[in-house]
Design a protein around this motif. Structure first.
Motif, PDB file in Angstrom:
ATOM      1  N   LYS A 270       0.946  -1.268  -0.023  1.00  0.00           N
ATOM      2  CA  LYS A 270       0.106  -0.098   0.093  1.00  0.00           C
ATOM      3  C   LYS A 270       0.893   1.249  -0.111  1.00  0.00           C
ATOM      4  O   LYS A 270       0.723   2.427  -0.747  1.00  0.00           O
ATOM      5  CB  LYS A 270      -0.895  -0.176   1.245  1.00  0.00           C
ATOM      6  N   TYR A 271       1.877   1.297   0.657  1.00  0.00           N
ATOM      7  CA  TYR A 271       2.775   2.496   1.012  1.00  0.00           C
ATOM      8  C   TYR A 271       4.021   2.640   0.278  1.00  0.00           C
ATOM      9  O   TYR A 271       4.667   3.664   0.339  1.00  0.00           O
ATOM     10  CB  TYR A 271       2.853   2.812   2.554  1.00  0.00           C
ATOM     11  N   VAL A 272       4.466   1.454  -0.251  1.00  0.00           N
ATOM     12  CA  VAL A 272       5.932   1.510  -0.731  1.00  0.00           C
ATOM     13  C   VAL A 272       5.868   1.312  -2.153  1.00  0.00           C
ATOM     14  O   VAL A 272       6.162   2.025  -3.045  1.00  0.00           O
ATOM     15  CB  VAL A 272       6.793   0.658   0.058  1.00  0.00           C
ATOM     16  N   ALA A 273       4.942   0.382  -2.341  1.00  0.00           N
ATOM     17  CA  ALA A 273       4.823  -0.035  -3.924  1.00  0.00           C
ATOM     18  C   ALA A 273       3.783   0.536  -4.506  1.00  0.00           C
ATOM     19  O   ALA A 273       3.509   0.679  -5.810  1.00  0.00           O
ATOM     20  CB  ALA A 273       4.368  -1.695  -4.077  1.00  0.00           C
ATOM     21  N   GLY A 274       2.780   1.241  -3.950  1.00  0.00           N
ATOM     22  CA  GLY A 274       1.673   2.142  -4.390  1.00  0.00           C
ATOM     23  C   GLY A 274       0.749   1.398  -4.924  1.00  0.00           C
ATOM     24  O   GLY A 274      -0.151   1.975  -5.924  1.00  0.00           O
ATOM     25  N   ASP A 275       0.493   0.226  -4.358  1.00  0.00           N
ATOM     26  CA  ASP A 275      -0.723  -0.775  -4.879  1.00  0.00           C
ATOM     27  C   ASP A 275      -1.944  -0.167  -4.132  1.00  0.00           C
ATOM     28  O   ASP A 275      -2.257  -0.014  -2.952  1.00  0.00           O
ATOM     29  CB  ASP A 275      -0.333  -2.276  -4.670  1.00  0.00           C
ATOM     30  N   ASP A 276      -3.133  -0.109  -5.207  1.00  0.00           N
ATOM     31  CA  ASP A 276      -4.197   0.095  -4.643  1.00  0.00           C
ATOM     32  C   ASP A 276      -5.361  -0.941  -4.429  1.00  0.00           C
ATOM     33  O   ASP A 276      -6.588  -0.601  -3.841  1.00  0.00           O
ATOM     34  CB  ASP A 276      -5.036   1.070  -5.668  1.00  0.00           C
ATOM     35  N   GLY A 277      -5.039  -2.329  -4.492  1.00  0.00           N
ATOM     36  CA  GLY A 277      -5.597  -3.314  -3.869  1.00  0.00           C
ATOM     37  C   GLY A 277      -6.607  -3.992  -5.129  1.00  0.00           C
ATOM     38  O   GLY A 277      -7.271  -4.650  -4.931  1.00  0.00           O
ATOM     39  N   SER A 278      -6.380  -3.312  -6.236  1.00  0.00           N
ATOM     40  CA  SER A 278      -7.055  -3.892  -7.338  1.00  0.00           C
ATOM     41  C   SER A 278      -6.440  -5.288  -7.906  1.00  0.00           C
ATOM     42  O   SER A 278      -5.210  -5.349  -8.043  1.00  0.00           O
ATOM     43  CB  SER A 278      -6.942  -2.791  -8.554  1.00  0.00           C
ATOM     44  N   PHE A 334      16.019  -6.100  -3.927  1.00  0.00           N
ATOM     45  CA  PHE A 334      16.629  -5.410  -4.891  1.00  0.00           C
ATOM     46  C   PHE A 334      15.776  -5.454  -6.262  1.00  0.00           C
ATOM     47  O   PHE A 334      16.121  -4.746  -7.207  1.00  0.00           O
ATOM     48  CB  PHE A 334      18.056  -6.025  -5.283  1.00  0.00           C
ATOM     49  N   LEU A 335      14.776  -6.201  -6.295  1.00  0.00           N
ATOM     50  CA  LEU A 335      13.875  -5.884  -7.492  1.00  0.00           C
ATOM     51  C   LEU A 335      13.201  -4.619  -7.306  1.00  0.00           C
ATOM     52  O   LEU A 335      12.787  -4.217  -6.456  1.00  0.00           O
ATOM     53  CB  LEU A 335      12.857  -7.230  -7.412  1.00  0.00           C
ATOM     54  N   PRO A 336      12.627  -4.304  -8.837  1.00  0.00           N
ATOM     55  CA  PRO A 336      12.139  -2.999  -8.859  1.00  0.00           C
ATOM     56  C   PRO A 336      10.445  -3.174  -8.148  1.00  0.00           C
ATOM     57  O   PRO A 336      10.074  -4.381  -8.212  1.00  0.00           O
ATOM     58  CB  PRO A 336      11.613  -2.817 -10.422  1.00  0.00           C
ATOM     59  N   LEU A 337       9.982  -1.943  -7.843  1.00  0.00           N
ATOM     60  CA  LEU A 337       8.790  -2.215  -6.907  1.00  0.00           C
ATOM     61  C   LEU A 337       7.536  -2.561  -7.966  1.00  0.00           C
ATOM     62  O   LEU A 337       6.701  -3.068  -7.185  1.00  0.00           O
ATOM     63  CB  LEU A 337       8.676  -0.687  -6.415  1.00  0.00           C
ATOM     64  N   PRO A 342       8.323 -11.152 -11.381  1.00  0.00           N
ATOM     65  CA  PRO A 342       9.676 -11.539 -10.695  1.00  0.00           C
ATOM     66  C   PRO A 342       9.580 -11.717  -9.379  1.00  0.00           C
ATOM     67  O   PRO A 342      10.061 -12.599  -8.701  1.00  0.00           O
ATOM     68  CB  PRO A 342      10.517 -10.371 -11.226  1.00  0.00           C
ATOM     69  N   GLN A 343       8.844 -10.687  -8.693  1.00  0.00           N
ATOM     70  CA  GLN A 343       8.543 -10.611  -7.022  1.00  0.00           C
ATOM     71  C   GLN A 343       7.671 -11.771  -6.771  1.00  0.00           C
ATOM     72  O   GLN A 343       8.102 -12.684  -5.822  1.00  0.00           O
ATOM     73  CB  GLN A 343       7.571  -9.601  -6.544  1.00  0.00           C
ATOM     74  N   THR A 344       6.828 -12.418  -7.476  1.00  0.00           N
ATOM     75  CA  THR A 344       6.017 -13.619  -7.230  1.00  0.00           C
ATOM     76  C   THR A 344       6.664 -14.696  -7.332  1.00  0.00           C
ATOM     77  O   THR A 344       6.881 -15.841  -6.406  1.00  0.00           O
ATOM     78  CB  THR A 344       4.876 -13.670  -8.324  1.00  0.00           C
ATOM     79  N   GLY A 345       7.675 -14.964  -8.257  1.00  0.00           N
ATOM     80  CA  GLY A 345       8.611 -15.983  -8.554  1.00  0.00           C
ATOM     81  C   GLY A 345       9.653 -16.226  -7.474  1.00  0.00           C
ATOM     82  O   GLY A 345       9.853 -17.121  -6.758  1.00  0.00           O
ATOM     83  N   VAL A 346      10.205 -14.906  -7.042  1.00  0.00           N
ATOM     84  CA  VAL A 346      11.228 -15.024  -5.917  1.00  0.00           C
ATOM     85  C   VAL A 346      10.418 -15.556  -4.714  1.00  0.00           C
ATOM     86  O   VAL A 346      10.980 -16.282  -4.025  1.00  0.00           O
ATOM     87  CB  VAL A 346      11.899 -13.753  -5.872  1.00  0.00           C
ATOM     88  N   GLN A 347       9.343 -15.036  -4.441  1.00  0.00           N
ATOM     89  CA  GLN A 347       8.507 -15.327  -3.130  1.00  0.00           C
ATOM     90  C   GLN A 347       8.235 -16.807  -3.134  1.00  0.00           C
ATOM     91  O   GLN A 347       8.107 -17.488  -2.237  1.00  0.00           O
ATOM     92  CB  GLN A 347       7.259 -14.621  -3.124  1.00  0.00           C
ATOM     93  N   PHE A 348       8.050 -17.544  -4.335  1.00  0.00           N
ATOM     94  CA  PHE A 348       7.684 -18.629  -4.467  1.00  0.00           C
ATOM     95  C   PHE A 348       9.192 -19.704  -3.774  1.00  0.00           C
ATOM     96  O   PHE A 348       8.930 -20.676  -3.227  1.00  0.00           O
ATOM     97  CB  PHE A 348       7.552 -19.301  -5.805  1.00  0.00           C
TER      98      PHE A 348
END
Length: 470
Positions: A270-278, A334-337, A342-348
């Protein structure tokens, strides 16, 4: 020598020691309850009281820490009580019959706070209801863990059952990750507090059913001794057992890393990546993808850990799992916000490390219980396995407290644009601290010491001892 010991171990395993598929599923489904409850707490508890309730993050962080001090007393006590219980249902199964309903009521009560409570009253509500919920959780999950130690005298059979347990635990994470934010959104109709309450009510109903199923489908195969010694004596033996200390520390820190990330995730997106929950994929928003990737990785990690322990030492695999988690959390940082996939893959891959850690550590706790029985003649399975329950709860509590303190110390302001210091606080709790705690977690396992040769000797000699008693 190792080959001979392993042959003795196979010969010691009788057909009556083996567990059928129905019982494995029946035992495993009990941990669906813990998986649902703890994953939901880990993601929504801090958010509910801080972002929606307006309480100071440090106040909830302190609550989570203080309740762990209570758990440090109540978990071993519950283990000792369960070890000494004698009923027609066994030592541990009775708690799976009478405990689930109070647990279901307690977890729903946490999120049932009236809307007109002031901050002080809401904070008291949080402390009281969360403490009650954790006490109810202890009364069910410590005996549930103890049951694993007596479901078979065979380490290989217990490891097999542990894999089923961890798969259902991971399924709880998958369901919370895939459906949690969606259910909150849809059931609440725009009211997040109501959505969280109704979703928690669904989780409570499923958890009660799952635990009652475990009671109905399992059997205790290791008979209790006539006398079990004093509680003080049991605790004295336990705290002098190096392998128990090593695995307990590794389990606590391993869960701490995951819980800190989960508790910070709503704030990060919400506050770092700027996601609105959509939704960004089907009905998944970014937070749901994050949690679901972790849970699917956990399933893969359980399967990998279960298969690998047949060829490698459990402690070595556990160290490797911790290093994998640390490396992948660092890569994520270190991945872009806006790098969603890529974030999903790393989290896996973070989930793979976590799944390996869980299946191996829980299996090792039951091995430690057998080791203590062999070395000291004391049956204290639930007390030993209480460390696993305390480890998970302490990890969840510490991990959830980390973002609470980090947000408070760096000037977090709910529902406002965050300062650079506040963003740093979120990143500390989300990535830097979780990666750092994996270093001591891996280091402690150097002192584990129960290898496969030792365990084979323990099993064969215990089997001979129990046959003479019978």
């Amino acid at each position: 020598m190792v080959v001979c010991a392993l042959k003795e171990r196979v010969l010691a395993e009788t057909p009556s020691d083996r567990i059928g598929l129905g019982e494995k599923l029946g035992y495993g489904v009990g941990d669906l309850a813990a998986g649902l409850i703890l994953n939901f707490f880990g993601f929504f508890l801090l958010y509910y009281f801080v972002d929606l309730g307006g309480l100071a993050p440090a106040a909830i962080g302190l609550m989570l820490l203080l309740t762990k001090l209570i758990d440090a007393i109540t978990d071993p006590m519950m283990g000792a009580i369960a070890d000494r219980t004698r009923t027609r249902w066994g030592r541990y199964r009775p708690y799976l019959l009478f405990g689930p309903l109070p647990l279901g009521f307690a977890i729903v009560l946490i999120f049932s706070a009236p809307d007109d409570l002031g901050n002080t009253a809401l904070l008291i509500w949080a402390y009281v209801t969360y403490t009650l919920a954790m006490l109810a959780f202890t009364a069910v999950n410590v005996p549930y863990g103890g049951l694993l130690g007596v479901i078979s005298p065979s380490s290989s059979q217990r490891s097999n059952v542990t894999a089923f347990r961890m798969l259902f635990s991971a399924l709880g994470g998958i369901l919370v990750g895939a459906l949690g934010t969606t259910l909150v959104r849809e059931l609440g109709g725009g009211d997040e507090k109501l959505g969280i309450l109704l979703t928690m009510s669904c989780i409570a109903a499923v958890s009660v059913f799952a635990l009652l199923t475990t009671f109905a489908t399992t059997k205790e195969r290791i008979p209790p001794t006539e006398t079990n010694g004093s509680l003080r004596g049991d605790v004295g033996v336990l705290i002098r057992t190096g392998p128990w200390i090593a695995v307990a520390i590794a389990a606590i820190l391993g869960v701490t890393a995951i819980a800190a990330r989960a508790g910070t995730a709503p704030f990060f997106f919400k506050y770092v990546a700027g996601d609105d929950g959509s939704p960004v994929f089907l009905f998944f928003d970014r937070a749901a993808l994050f949690l679901t990737a972790l849970a699917f990785g956990q399933v893969a990690g359980v399967l990998i850990g279960y298969a690998a322990q047949r060829r490698f030492e459990k402690s070595h695999l556990l160290m490797a799992a911790g290093m994998l988690k640390m490396a992948m959390i660092a890569v994520f940082y270190f991945l872009p916000l806006d790098a969603v996939w890529p974030q999903t893959g790393v989290q896996f891959f973070v989930g793979i490390g976590f799944g390996m850690l869980m299946v191996l550590s829980f299996s090792m706790f039951t091995d430690i219980a057998e080791f203590i029985d062999w070395k000291s003649g004391r049956q204290m399975t639930a007390l030993v396995v209480a460390a696993s329950v305390f480890g998970v709860k302490a990890g969840v509590g510490l991990g959830s407290a980390i973002p609470g303190f980090a947000l408070s110390l760096t000037g977090f302001d709910a529902n406002a644009e965050q300062s650079e210091a506040a963003v740093l606080g979120i990143q500390l709790a989300f990535a830097i601290i979780p990666a750092a705690v994996m270093i001591p977690a891996a280091f402690t396992l150097i002192f584990y010491g129960i290898n496969r040769r030792v365990l084979a000797t323990v099993e064969s000699e215990l089997a001979a001892r129990r046959s003479r008693i019978a």
